[in-house]
Design an enzyme around this catalytic site. Structure first.
Site, PDB file in Angstrom:
ATOM      1  N   TYR A  24       0.842  -1.197   0.000  1.00 23.26           N
ATOM      2  CA  TYR A  24       0.000   0.000   0.000  1.00 23.26           C
ATOM      3  C   TYR A  24       0.882   1.253   0.000  1.00 23.26           C
ATOM      4  CZ  TYR A  24      -3.260   3.534   1.696  1.00 23.26           C
ATOM      5  OH  TYR A  24      -4.008   4.675   1.849  1.00 23.26           O
ATOM      6  N   LYS A  28       1.293   4.142  -3.017  1.00 19.98           N
ATOM      7  CA  LYS A  28       1.048   5.580  -2.814  1.00 19.98           C
ATOM      8  C   LYS A  28       2.233   6.400  -3.318  1.00 19.98           C
ATOM      9  CE  LYS A  28      -0.831   7.278   0.782  1.00 19.98           C
ATOM     10  NZ  LYS A  28      -1.354   7.721   2.066  1.00 19.98           N
ATOM     11  N   PRO A  51      -1.141  12.623   3.575  1.00 18.42           N
ATOM     12  CA  PRO A  51      -1.492  12.385   4.979  1.00 18.42           C
ATOM     13  C   PRO A  51      -0.768  11.164   5.532  1.00 18.42           C
ATOM     14  CG  PRO A  51      -3.218  11.562   3.554  1.00 18.42           C
ATOM     15  CD  PRO A  51      -2.190  12.216   2.654  1.00 18.42           C
TER      16      PRO A  51
END
Length: 193
Positions: A24, A28, A51
């Site tokens: 993941y 990103k 974030p």
């Protein structure tokens, strides 16, 4: 800078296929790098909002499969130990996106996050307080992971430098305290029980 992360740093450690979390994080970083390439090739202005782990109360009482809501639900029900996380409230991430769309900040990356991991004990106390105040759940079942020390950057030490830049560039944005986010999230999840 060898001490903490800034908007100039990129994740070069995560590996695709190593595990769910690393895959993941890798995706990103790769997606953002590709977006910057396309932005330059096509002459399209871009701002990147990065974030950390996003938490926050659900918008409604409907079922959700959000990882963060599932995780905090497990914590507040005593099904797993509260873990220290570098995190940010979803509402602050939303505000950052809105401001970035209005301010002349194109060409910039912004980390939106608390600057240090809050100890798991503090997050667990926030959840226990909510459970006690609402007379819901079993506050004594809420436990915390005290084994993890944060790794290379110890829990409580500055891990990210972003607060002043957010305040200066994004309309005075100040991320809310993690304890507040956990309390509001715990309250919402307990009310859904």
């Amino acid at each position: 800078n060898g001490k903490y992360y800034t908007h100039e740093d990129w994740n070069t450690e995560s590996k695709l296929g190593a595990n769910w979390g690393q895959s993941y994080q890798w995706s990103k970083a790769e997606s953002e790098m590709r977006a910057w390439q396309l932005s330059q090739e096509l002459g399209v202005p871009m701002v990147s909002i990065c974030p950390s782990f996003v938490f926050g109360p659900p918008r409604n009482n409907k079922e959700t499969n959000s990882f963060s809501i599932t995780l905090v639900g497990q914590w507040v029900r005593g099904e797993s130990s509260v873990q220290s996380r570098l995190c940010v409230d979803v509402r602050d991430v939303a505000v950052a996106h809105v401001i970035a769309g209005k301010e002349p900040v194109t060409g910039n990356r912004y980390i939106v996050s608390s600057e240090a991991r809050i100890p798991s004990q503090d997050m667990a106390e926030s959840l226990k307080t909510v459970a006690n105040e609402m007379s819901l759940g079993d506050p004594d079942a809420i436990t915390c992971d005290t084994d993890f020390d944060g790794g290379a950057i110890k829990i409580g030490d500055k891990e990210v430098d972003c607060a002043q830049r957010l305040k200066d560039d994004l309309g005075g944005l100040v991320c809310r305290p993690v304890e507040e986010t956990m309390a509001e999230m715990g309250k919402a999840l307990l009310c859904m029980e």
